[in-house]
Design an enzyme around this catalytic site. Structure first.
Site, short mmCIF file in Angstrom:
data_model
loop_
_atom_site.label_atom_id
_atom_site.label_comp_id
_atom_site.label_asym_id
_atom_site.label_seq_id
_atom_site.Cartn_x
_atom_site.Cartn_y
_atom_site.Cartn_z
N SER A 11 0.85 -1.19 0.00
CA SER A 11 0.00 0.00 0.00
C SER A 11 0.89 1.24 0.00
O SER A 11 1.61 1.50 0.97
CB SER A 11 -0.88 0.00 1.25
OG SER A 11 -1.43 1.29 1.42
N HIS A 36 -1.24 -1.44 -4.16
CA HIS A 36 -2.54 -1.08 -3.58
C HIS A 36 -2.58 0.43 -3.37
O HIS A 36 -1.70 1.02 -2.74
CB HIS A 36 -2.68 -1.82 -2.24
CG HIS A 36 -3.97 -1.59 -1.53
ND1 HIS A 36 -5.11 -2.32 -1.79
CD2 HIS A 36 -4.31 -0.72 -0.54
CE1 HIS A 36 -6.08 -1.93 -0.99
NE2 HIS A 36 -5.62 -0.94 -0.22
N ASP A 38 -4.68 3.65 -1.99
CA ASP A 38 -5.74 4.06 -1.06
C ASP A 38 -6.23 5.46 -1.39
O ASP A 38 -5.54 6.45 -1.12
CB ASP A 38 -5.20 4.04 0.37
CG ASP A 38 -5.03 2.62 0.89
OD1 ASP A 38 -5.99 1.84 0.79
OD2 ASP A 38 -3.93 2.30 1.37
N MET A 40 -8.78 8.38 -0.59
CA MET A 40 -9.63 8.82 0.53
C MET A 40 -10.14 10.23 0.27
O MET A 40 -9.41 11.08 -0.23
CB MET A 40 -8.80 8.83 1.82
CG MET A 40 -8.17 7.50 2.14
SD MET A 40 -7.32 7.58 3.73
CE MET A 40 -6.51 5.97 3.75
N HIS A 69 -8.37 1.11 -4.03
CA HIS A 69 -9.29 0.98 -2.88
C HIS A 69 -9.93 2.34 -2.65
O HIS A 69 -9.28 3.26 -2.16
CB HIS A 69 -8.46 0.51 -1.68
CG HIS A 69 -9.23 0.40 -0.39
ND1 HIS A 69 -8.61 0.21 0.82
CD2 HIS A 69 -10.56 0.42 -0.13
CE1 HIS A 69 -9.52 0.13 1.77
NE2 HIS A 69 -10.71 0.27 1.23
N MET A 71 -12.03 4.73 -0.72
CA MET A 71 -12.67 5.05 0.57
C MET A 71 -13.37 6.38 0.40
O MET A 71 -12.89 7.44 0.81
CB MET A 71 -11.60 5.07 1.67
CG MET A 71 -11.18 3.68 2.10
SD MET A 71 -9.60 3.65 2.94
CE MET A 71 -8.52 3.51 1.52
N MET A 139 -11.53 -5.46 5.88
CA MET A 139 -10.63 -4.50 6.54
C MET A 139 -10.25 -5.04 7.92
O MET A 139 -11.12 -5.42 8.71
CB MET A 139 -11.32 -3.13 6.70
CG MET A 139 -11.50 -2.34 5.41
SD MET A 139 -9.97 -2.00 4.49
CE MET A 139 -8.99 -1.10 5.70
N ASP A 177 -6.45 -5.97 4.86
CA ASP A 177 -5.80 -4.67 4.73
C ASP A 177 -5.74 -3.99 6.09
O ASP A 177 -6.78 -3.64 6.66
CB ASP A 177 -6.62 -3.83 3.73
CG ASP A 177 -6.03 -2.46 3.43
OD1 ASP A 177 -4.95 -2.14 3.96
OD2 ASP A 177 -6.66 -1.72 2.66
#
Ligand code: DX5
Ligand code: ZN
Length: 218
Positions: A11, A36, A38, A40, A69, A71, A139, A177
Site C-alpha cells: 500500500s 494497492h 488508497d 480517501m 481501494h 474510501m 478491513m 488490509d
C-alpha cells in the site's frame, strides 16, 4: 482453507510521497504482485490522500496490476475516473448508494470488482453480493490511516467468506488490509485470505524483499 496463490500488495500510503515512482519500483523489485492505492475523500474516512491524476501517473510506470481501494462516500460517482488505470476497483459496502449496480458497472467497464467491509460492519451486508464480486476486502483496521493494529476478530469474516465461497462454488479473492506483518499475515492466511495489503510492514522494513517473502510464509 487457502485455494488461491498468495498475492502481496504493498500500500503506497506508507511510502515517501516525494519519491512515489521510485517507491513503487522498489516494491516491484522486492517482489510485489500488485500495488494497492488508497483513495480517501475526507468524508468516508478522516483523511485525504490522492485522486485520479496520481493514479494515472502511477499507471504509466507500474509493471504490476493496480488495486484501487476507494474510501469515498460516492464511489458510484467517482469510480469511472479510476477505471482506465486500475486492474481492480474496490468500493465499500457502508455508504448509501447502488452497490450492486456499481459492482456491475465496474466489471462492464473492464476492471475487476471488489467490495470492502469495515470491522464494525455486519457480514450480512456483503453476503448478498458475494456472487457479483471478484474480491472481498475484509478491513483488518478501521480505514483512514496506516500503521494501526490488526483487529483479529475480523478473521471471523474471512473464514465465513471462505466457507461461502466453497459452498457456492465462487471464486473471489479474499483480501486483508491493515496491520499486516509476518505474524498477522500468517493468521490471515490460515483463516483463508490470499491477498495481503501491506503498508508499514514493507515500506519501513530494512529488507523489503525479505519482508515480502515472510508475508507469503516462505
Ligand atoms: C487503511 C488503508 C490501508 C493502509 C494499511 O485505511 O486502507 O491500505 O495503507 O497500512 P498498514 O499496513 O500500515 O496498516
Ligand atoms: Zn487499502
Amino acid at each position: 482453507m487457502n485455494s488461491k496463490p498468495i498475492i502481496v500488495a504493498p500500500s503506497v500510503l506508507a511510502s515517501d510521497f516525494s519519491q512515489l515512482g521510485a517507491e513503487c519500483a522498489r516494491m516491484e523489485k522486492a517482489g510485489a504482485d500488485w500495488l494497492h492505492l488508497d483513495v480517501m475523500d475526507g468524508h468516508f474516512v478522516d483523511n485525504i490522500t490522492f485522486g485520479p491524476p496520481v493514479v494515472q501517473s502511477l499507471a504509466k510506470i507500474a509493471t504490476v496490476p493496480l488495486d484501487t481501494h476507494l474510501m469515498l462516500d460516492r464511489p458510484d460517482h467517482f469510480f469511472p475516473r479510476f477505471i482506465p488505470y486500475s486492474s481492480n476497483i474496490t468500493i465499500h459496502v457502508e455508504p448509501d448508494y447502488d452497490i450492486g449496480g456499481t459492482l456491475k458497472s465496474i466489471r462492464a467497464a473492464g476492471a475487476t470488482s471488489g467490495l470492502a467491509i469495515n470491522p464494525p460492519t455486519s457480514f450480512d451486508k456483503v453476503e448478498q453480493f458475494l456472487d457479483q464480486i471478484d474480491l472481498l476486502l475484509v478491513m483488518t483496521v478501521n480505514p483512514g490511516f496506516g500503521g494501526q493494529k490488526f483487529i483479529e476478530e475480523t478473521m471471523v469474516k474471512v473464514k465465513r467468506a471462505a466457507e461461502i465461497r466453497a459452498e457456492r462454488g465462487l471464486n473471489f479473492h479474499i483480501e486483508v488490509d491493515g496491520g499486516i506483518y509476518a505474524d498477522t499475515a500468517a493468521i490471515a492466511r490460515a483463516s483463508g485470505a490470499n491477498v495481503l495489503v501491506v503498508g508499514t510492514g514493507v515500506f519501513t522494513a530494512p529488507d523489503a524483499s525479505r519482508a515480502i517473502k515472510e508475508l507469503r510464509g516462505a
